[in-house]
Enzyme design. Structure first.
Site, PDB file in Angstrom:
ATOM      1  N   GLU A  38       0.828  -1.210   0.000  1.00  0.00           N
ATOM      2  CA  GLU A  38       0.000   0.000   0.000  1.00  0.00           C
ATOM      3  C   GLU A  38       0.861   1.259   0.000  1.00  0.00           C
ATOM      4  OE1 GLU A  38      -2.978   0.287  -0.735  1.00  0.00           O
ATOM      5  OE2 GLU A  38      -3.730  -1.743  -0.504  1.00  0.00           O
ATOM      6  N   TYR A 121      -6.172   6.032   4.711  1.00  0.00           N
ATOM      7  CA  TYR A 121      -6.387   4.984   3.705  1.00  0.00           C
ATOM      8  C   TYR A 121      -5.586   3.718   4.055  1.00  0.00           C
ATOM      9  CZ  TYR A 121      -6.077   2.277  -0.510  1.00  0.00           C
ATOM     10  OH  TYR A 121      -6.112   1.226  -1.388  1.00  0.00           O
ATOM     11  N   ASP A 139      -9.661   5.337  -1.622  1.00  0.00           N
ATOM     12  CA  ASP A 139      -8.692   6.117  -2.404  1.00  0.00           C
ATOM     13  C   ASP A 139      -9.384   6.671  -3.645  1.00  0.00           C
ATOM     14  OD1 ASP A 139      -9.059   3.954  -4.002  1.00  0.00           O
ATOM     15  OD2 ASP A 139      -6.937   3.438  -4.219  1.00  0.00           O
TER      16      ASP A 139
END
Ligand code: SF4
Length: 348
Positions: A38, A121, A139
């Site tokens: 991520e 996020y 996102d």
């Protein structure tokens, strides 16, 4: 009747993307893999990230090993992914988890949010995907899907909170991680920015934008401000062995901790030689090379001229002397690689 999240999960079971950081169906993902992927995926595409992710895992297979790696090695391995603050925070975060949590990621979204480089996020993605808890990472891709699904016409960023709420309201109590990854996959492979392929979408038939026929125009966005252009001078200083002066940037700020060629400040006004050479590493006669190097950062364009000179008193100069052929040993950001290529082409 199936809910939206039921349809999304049923689609995911048949169509999920196979990505190196994902676990097989029904198996909980490794938090280190989720976190690493991520962080790498912020501002970068899946195709670009895959080899970096595999390379990082081959060298640093877990967070404890990453924590004790020299920062320079991490920055070096990160070269080409850009946005180096992410790499520095990655290393800082690994250190923090190794020392404060004995190498185990905290499972709570709130605790994750306190870690370096982990924003809402990423915290939600780790919570949902690695720990199977209810959390909703949202996102740009997911905002697009949700904006279309509910035909939200209010422009981003004003509508961000609303889109987040809508995505959260759909999140199922079970399989929140699969739900998040399903929305990521739908956003990346079906509900694409310009041409959504609604015929393949599990939400087809109940998507308001699809019905209205304006899916390709959503989400609306407030037009971005034009980026300013900054200018600066790079100093290509050679010693009598033909080595070139490098220096390390301060830890904080743009390209923090990276190695660079010395430079003047990067200002929005045009270059004045008096000001520029005030920042030079030595008071000598500098020769300006033809042409300029151009690079674009997130918030501004940069134009650099290159000044070359022969060092008179190397013993008074602080920095790293290196042959240009050895620059590959240092974590030089992309803008500096462009500078090196330009200088080698035009000097002498
Ligand atoms: S139906 Fe079309 S516009 Fe709506 S979410 Fe699916 S792909 Fe996107």
């Amino acid at each position: 009747m199936l809910s939206k999240s039921d349809k999304i999960l049923a689609w995911y079971d048949q169509n999920r993307r196979h990505l190196p950081w994902r676990s097989p169906p029904g198996v909980r993902a490794n938090p280190y893999h989720v976190w690493l992927s991520e962080i790498m995926l912020q501002q970068t595409t899946v195709v670009t990230v895959k080899p970096y992710f595999e390379y990082f895992l081959s060298i640093w297979p877990n967070i404890k090993v990453l924590a004790i790696a020299p920062l320079d090695d991490v920055l070096h391995a990160w070269q080409g992914l850009g946005y180096y603050a992410r790499a520095r925070n990655l290393h800082k975060c690994a250190n923090f988890i190794a020392s404060e949590y004995n190498g185990l990621f905290p499972e709570d979204e709130k605790n994750l949010l306190e870690l370096p480089g982990i924003g809402p996020y990423t915290a939600a993605a780790i919570t949902a995907i690695a720990f199977g808890k209810k959390a909703t990472p949202v996102d740009g891709n997911i905002e697009r899907v949700v904006a279309r699904l509910f035909a939200v016409t209010e422009p981003i960023p004003k509508s961000k909170i609303k889109l987040h709420e809508l995505a959260c309201a759909m999140t199922p109590d079970e399989r929140a991680g699969d739900y998040a990854q399903a929305l990521m996959d739908i956003g990346a492979t079906i509900c694409m920015p310009k041409k959504p392929v609604c015929s393949l979408c599990p939400l087809s038939g109940e998507c308001k934008a699809e019905v209205k026929g304006n899916a390709g125009n959503l989400p609306n966005r407030v037009p971005k401000k034009k980026k300013p252009t900054r200018v600066g001078t790079i100093f290509w200083l050679s010693n009598d062995k033909g080595e070139i002066l490098l220096r390390r940037r301060p830890e904080k700020g743009l390209l923090g901790g990276m190695v660079e060629l010395p430079s003047s400040d990067w200002q929005e006004n045009s270059l004045t030689q008096k000001k520029t050479f005030f920042d030079a590493p030595e008071k000598i006669i500098w020769k300006i090379l033809p042409g300029r190097v151009r690079h674009t950062f997130t918030h501004f364009h940069l134009e650099l001229e290159i000044a070359t000179g022969q060092c008179i008193k190397p013993e008074l100069i602080k920095g790293i002397w290196s042959n240009a052929s050895d620059f590959g040993n240092y974590a030089l950001p992309t803008v500096m690689k462009k500078v090196v290529a330009h200088a080698l082409k035009y000097k002498d």
